[in-house]
Scaffold this motif. Structure first.
Motif, PDB file in Angstrom:
ATOM      1  N   ASP A 132      95.497  55.543 -39.337  1.00 19.02           N
ATOM      2  CA  ASP A 132      94.535  54.467 -39.134  1.00 19.02           C
ATOM      3  C   ASP A 132      93.539  54.508 -40.285  1.00 19.02           C
ATOM      4  O   ASP A 132      92.800  55.484 -40.448  1.00 19.02           O
ATOM      5  CB  ASP A 132      93.815  54.647 -37.797  1.00 19.02           C
ATOM      6  CG  ASP A 132      92.887  53.497 -37.458  1.00 19.02           C
ATOM      7  OD1 ASP A 132      92.108  53.069 -38.346  1.00 19.02           O
ATOM      8  OD2 ASP A 132      92.922  53.021 -36.315  1.00 19.02           O
ATOM      9  N   LEU A 133      93.550  53.465 -41.101  1.00 21.04           N
ATOM     10  CA  LEU A 133      92.719  53.452 -42.306  1.00 21.04           C
ATOM     11  C   LEU A 133      91.225  53.465 -41.986  1.00 21.04           C
ATOM     12  O   LEU A 133      90.446  54.064 -42.717  1.00 21.04           O
ATOM     13  CB  LEU A 133      93.075  52.249 -43.169  1.00 21.04           C
ATOM     14  CG  LEU A 133      94.486  52.271 -43.743  1.00 21.04           C
ATOM     15  CD1 LEU A 133      94.789  50.966 -44.461  1.00 21.04           C
ATOM     16  CD2 LEU A 133      94.673  53.450 -44.667  1.00 21.04           C
ATOM     17  N   HIS A 134      90.846  52.820 -40.920  1.00 23.17           N
ATOM     18  CA  HIS A 134      89.432  52.809 -40.538  1.00 23.17           C
ATOM     19  C   HIS A 134      88.967  54.225 -40.202  1.00 23.17           C
ATOM     20  O   HIS A 134      87.909  54.672 -40.657  1.00 23.17           O
ATOM     21  CB  HIS A 134      89.204  51.866 -39.361  1.00 23.17           C
ATOM     22  CG  HIS A 134      87.782  51.836 -38.894  1.00 23.17           C
ATOM     23  ND1 HIS A 134      86.795  51.166 -39.578  1.00 23.17           N
ATOM     24  CD2 HIS A 134      87.173  52.418 -37.826  1.00 23.17           C
ATOM     25  CE1 HIS A 134      85.644  51.325 -38.952  1.00 23.17           C
ATOM     26  NE2 HIS A 134      85.840  52.083 -37.889  1.00 23.17           N
ATOM     27  N   LEU A 135      89.747  54.925 -39.414  1.00 21.59           N
ATOM     28  CA  LEU A 135      89.380  56.300 -39.056  1.00 21.59           C
ATOM     29  C   LEU A 135      89.380  57.208 -40.282  1.00 21.59           C
ATOM     30  O   LEU A 135      88.517  58.084 -40.408  1.00 21.59           O
ATOM     31  CB  LEU A 135      90.340  56.845 -37.998  1.00 21.59           C
ATOM     32  CG  LEU A 135      90.272  56.165 -36.627  1.00 21.59           C
ATOM     33  CD1 LEU A 135      91.323  56.750 -35.687  1.00 21.59           C
ATOM     34  CD2 LEU A 135      88.880  56.311 -36.023  1.00 21.59           C
ATOM     35  N   ALA A 136      90.329  56.991 -41.194  1.00 20.16           N
ATOM     36  CA  ALA A 136      90.408  57.816 -42.401  1.00 20.16           C
ATOM     37  C   ALA A 136      89.168  57.656 -43.267  1.00 20.16           C
ATOM     38  O   ALA A 136      88.737  58.600 -43.929  1.00 20.16           O
ATOM     39  CB  ALA A 136      91.656  57.448 -43.195  1.00 20.16           C
ATOM     40  N   GLN A 137      88.590  56.472 -43.270  1.00 16.61           N
ATOM     41  CA  GLN A 137      87.428  56.219 -44.110  1.00 16.61           C
ATOM     42  C   GLN A 137      86.111  56.608 -43.448  1.00 16.61           C
ATOM     43  O   GLN A 137      85.062  56.569 -44.096  1.00 16.61           O
ATOM     44  CB  GLN A 137      87.387  54.744 -44.494  1.00 16.61           C
ATOM     45  CG  GLN A 137      88.537  54.345 -45.394  1.00 16.61           C
ATOM     46  CD  GLN A 137      88.509  52.875 -45.744  1.00 16.61           C
ATOM     47  OE1 GLN A 137      87.441  52.272 -45.809  1.00 16.61           O
ATOM     48  NE2 GLN A 137      89.666  52.296 -45.960  1.00 16.61           N
ATOM     49  N   HIS A 138      86.149  56.989 -42.182  1.00 18.17           N
ATOM     50  CA  HIS A 138      84.918  57.295 -41.467  1.00 18.17           C
ATOM     51  C   HIS A 138      84.990  58.662 -40.776  1.00 18.17           C
ATOM     52  O   HIS A 138      84.663  58.789 -39.612  1.00 18.17           O
ATOM     53  CB  HIS A 138      84.617  56.191 -40.441  1.00 18.17           C
ATOM     54  CG  HIS A 138      84.345  54.876 -41.092  1.00 18.17           C
ATOM     55  ND1 HIS A 138      85.321  53.948 -41.330  1.00 18.17           N
ATOM     56  CD2 HIS A 138      83.201  54.352 -41.584  1.00 18.17           C
ATOM     57  CE1 HIS A 138      84.799  52.899 -41.928  1.00 18.17           C
ATOM     58  NE2 HIS A 138      83.522  53.114 -42.111  1.00 18.17           N
ATOM     59  N   THR A 139      85.424  59.651 -41.539  1.00 20.58           N
ATOM     60  CA  THR A 139      85.456  60.995 -40.985  1.00 20.58           C
ATOM     61  C   THR A 139      84.149  61.706 -41.302  1.00 20.58           C
ATOM     62  O   THR A 139      83.469  61.372 -42.274  1.00 20.58           O
ATOM     63  CB  THR A 139      86.642  61.793 -41.574  1.00 20.58           C
ATOM     64  OG1 THR A 139      86.484  61.855 -42.987  1.00 20.58           O
ATOM     65  CG2 THR A 139      87.971  61.153 -41.217  1.00 20.58           C
ATOM     66  N   GLN A 140      83.815  62.672 -40.493  1.00 16.75           N
ATOM     67  CA  GLN A 140      82.522  63.343 -40.651  1.00 16.75           C
ATOM     68  C   GLN A 140      82.582  64.500 -41.640  1.00 16.75           C
ATOM     69  O   GLN A 140      81.696  64.658 -42.474  1.00 16.75           O
ATOM     70  CB  GLN A 140      82.031  63.829 -39.297  1.00 16.75           C
ATOM     71  CG  GLN A 140      80.653  64.454 -39.354  1.00 16.75           C
ATOM     72  CD  GLN A 140      80.133  64.806 -37.966  1.00 16.75           C
ATOM     73  OE1 GLN A 140      80.773  64.538 -36.966  1.00 16.75           O
ATOM     74  NE2 GLN A 140      78.965  65.409 -37.915  1.00 16.75           N
ATOM     75  N   TYR A 141      83.619  65.308 -41.578  1.00 19.94           N
ATOM     76  CA  TYR A 141      83.645  66.545 -42.361  1.00 19.94           C
ATOM     77  C   TYR A 141      84.623  66.519 -43.542  1.00 19.94           C
ATOM     78  O   TYR A 141      84.581  67.392 -44.392  1.00 19.94           O
ATOM     79  CB  TYR A 141      83.996  67.732 -41.454  1.00 19.94           C
ATOM     80  CG  TYR A 141      82.992  67.897 -40.337  1.00 19.94           C
ATOM     81  CD1 TYR A 141      81.712  68.359 -40.594  1.00 19.94           C
ATOM     82  CD2 TYR A 141      83.319  67.561 -39.031  1.00 19.94           C
ATOM     83  CE1 TYR A 141      80.769  68.499 -39.580  1.00 19.94           C
ATOM     84  CE2 TYR A 141      82.385  67.696 -38.004  1.00 19.94           C
ATOM     85  CZ  TYR A 141      81.128  68.158 -38.290  1.00 19.94           C
ATOM     86  OH  TYR A 141      80.209  68.291 -37.288  1.00 19.94           O
ATOM     87  N   VAL A 142      85.497  65.547 -43.564  1.00 16.58           N
ATOM     88  CA  VAL A 142      86.501  65.430 -44.625  1.00 16.58           C
ATOM     89  C   VAL A 142      86.347  64.074 -45.289  1.00 16.58           C
ATOM     90  O   VAL A 142      86.183  63.062 -44.609  1.00 16.58           O
ATOM     91  CB  VAL A 142      87.927  65.583 -44.048  1.00 16.58           C
ATOM     92  CG1 VAL A 142      88.977  65.353 -45.127  1.00 16.58           C
ATOM     93  CG2 VAL A 142      88.103  66.950 -43.412  1.00 16.58           C
TER      94      VAL A 142
END
Length: 168
Positions: A72-82
């Motif tokens: 999921d590109l949205h989740l990939a762009q909004h990670t907290q630690y990575v």
């Protein structure tokens, strides 16, 4: 002001009234103004649609390189630690990544390739991303700004195609 001459039944010439003719011209001017306003509105709508069409096409072209990515590109762009970077790496630079095998944060994941580039991503802990970015910049990694989309790249491409068809 005499605009034209008219002939009476007895052969006499008389001047036509300028008031009636000018009144008709004023009506035409109002009609022309309305038509010009309508044309301006249509041109504005066309420009908006063309900009949207262009934006969708650009998004689609960027995402095509990542269509095989099951993420999921949205989740990939909004990670907290990575932090994840998407882009392309020249084929020659990809071969140089072996020199960084001792660094656990230098890992490029190719998604698709052509003769000149490997399109893919790298990820690093957010605390180390500056160092990793410098290494990839030295390898001529070209970062892509993935548009704000949700879901997988394939789904986003299909969505863009549908909206482009609707706009055309």
């Amino acid at each position: 002001i005499i605009l034209s001459m008219g002939e009476q039944p007895g052969g006499e010439h008389t001047a036509l009234s300028s008031v009636g003719v000018l009144g008709g011209i004023a009506d035409y001017d109002a009609d022309i103004a309305q038509i010009e306003e309508h044309i301006g509105s249509i041109q504005s709508q066309r420009e908006t649609l063309m900009a949207e069409f262009s934006r969708l096409l650009s998004t689609e072209q960027q995402l095509e390189h990542f269509a095989g990515l099951d993420m999921d590109l949205h989740l990939a762009q909004h990670t907290q630690y990575v932090t994840i970077r998407f882009g392309r790496l020249p084929v020659e630079s990809y071969k140089l990544l072996d020199a960084y095998s001792d660094n656990p944060y230098i890992l490029f994941i190719p998604i698709s390739s052509d003769k000149k580039y490997h399109w893919g991503m790298y990820a690093a802990p957010s605390a180390h991303i500056s160092d990793v970015d410098r290494v990839f910049a030295g390898l001529f990694f070209e970062r892509l700004s993935i548009p704000e989309v949700s879901g997988h790249a394939g789904d986003a491409i299909a969505h863009c195609q549908a909206r482009r068809k609707a706009a055309s």
